[in-house]
Design an enzyme around this catalytic site. Sequence first.
Site, PDB file in Angstrom:
ATOM      1  N   GLU A 103       0.630  -0.903   0.054  1.00 40.73           N
ATOM      2  CA  GLU A 103       0.635   0.068   0.202  1.00 40.73           C
ATOM      3  C   GLU A 103       0.707   1.124   0.089  1.00 40.73           C
ATOM      4  OE1 GLU A 103      -3.097   0.739  -0.679  1.00 40.73           O
ATOM      5  OE2 GLU A 103      -4.117  -2.170  -0.321  1.00 40.73           O
ATOM      6  N   CYS A 129      -1.662 -12.930 -15.792  1.00 42.01           N
ATOM      7  CA  CYS A 129      -1.704 -12.111 -17.000  1.00 42.01           C
ATOM      8  C   CYS A 129      -2.574 -11.798 -17.081  1.00 42.01           C
ATOM      9  CB  CYS A 129      -0.759 -13.413 -17.582  1.00 42.01           C
ATOM     10  SG  CYS A 129       1.138 -13.618 -16.416  1.00 42.01           S
TER      11      CYS A 129
END
Length: 340
Positions: A103, A129
Site C-alpha cells: 500500500e 497475466c
Amino acid sequence: MKGNATSVHRNAALLSLATTMADRVTTSADIDRRLAPVLERLRMPEGLLQRIAGVHERRNWAEGQTFDAAAVSAGEKALAEAGIDRSDVGMVINTSVTRKHLEPSVAVRLHHGLGMPPSAVNFDLANACLGFVNGMTLASQLIDAGQIRYAVVINGEDADEIQHATIDRLNGPGVTRKDFMREFPTLTLGSGAVAAVIGPADAHPAGHRILGGVTRAATQFNELCVGSVNGMFTDAKALLKGGLELVMSAWKEAKEDWSWSAMDRYILHQVSDVHTDAIIKAAKLDRTRVPLTYPMYGNVGPASIPMTLAQEATTLEPGNRVLLMGVGSGINTAMMEIAW
C-alpha cells in the site's frame, strides 16, 4: 454461457495503445552463464530457455529506468496519440503485477505522474497475466453504462528482482532438478510498460471497436503457479494441462455467441513455444495469424498481450478482426474481440 461469462459492449473503442520498451537486453545465454554452477552440478545442458521455451532474450530496465516511470511514459504517449485531454479521463486502472509495496496502490503513483484530475477514479486490478484484458473489459462496461467517458488502462512490469533472487537461489546448495524446473518459468520473464486509452465509439469513428468476449475460471488450480517478489514456483506440466483444458472449454462454449474460427489475428498471451503450440493445435488456429513476441521480450505478464497487439497494429487494416486470448495463474482465461 451462464452467469457473467459473456460480455458484449455497445459503445466502447480502443483509441490508442502505446509502449515503453526497456533499454537493457538480457539474453538467455547471459542467464545460462550466471547459472553455470548449478547446470554443471545437475549435469543439465545450456540453452534450455531457447530450446524448451523459445525465449532467446528479454528486456530489463536500464539504470535510471523504473517500471512506474515507464508506465507513466506509455500513458503520456497513449493520451497524446488518442488526442484526449486528461481532464476528460474518468478512470485509471493499473494492472501491474510488479509493486514496490503493498500500500498504497501503484495506481496512485501513475495517476499522479500522469497529472490526472482528482475526479478520475484510480485503483489496481490484479489478476495475474489477465489483468490488462480484464481492465479493458471493466473500462468498456463503464463507458457503455455512461459512468465514465474515457479510461486509461496501464501496466508496468519489472522482472529484475525476481530473476536475481531466483538465480541466486538456484545456484545455492541442495537444489535438485525438480527445484530447478519449478523455477524455470521465472527465467522467461521480461520487463516492459504499456498503456491504452478507451473511449466511446460513437465519438471516435476511427477507433477500434471492443465488441466483447468471454471469461472462464478453474480456480481449483490456484496452487499451480504461485509468485512473490522472492520467486515464482510453478508446476509447469499441470499448469499447461489445466490451462489448455480451460481455454478449450471456453472456446467451445463461446461458439454459441461468437465466431472466432477465422480471425485476422490471434493475440495470445506470450509464454513459450510449448504453450503457443498447444493452443494453436487444440483450437486449430492459423499459425500465420499468431504473432510472437516472447522470443525477444519474454513473458511480460499482463503487458504481453497489449505489447504484442501494439507491435502488430502497424500491419492491421480497418475491418480486420482481432482476438485477444490469455490465461492467468489461478487459473482464469479471457478472450476479447476487437474490430479493427
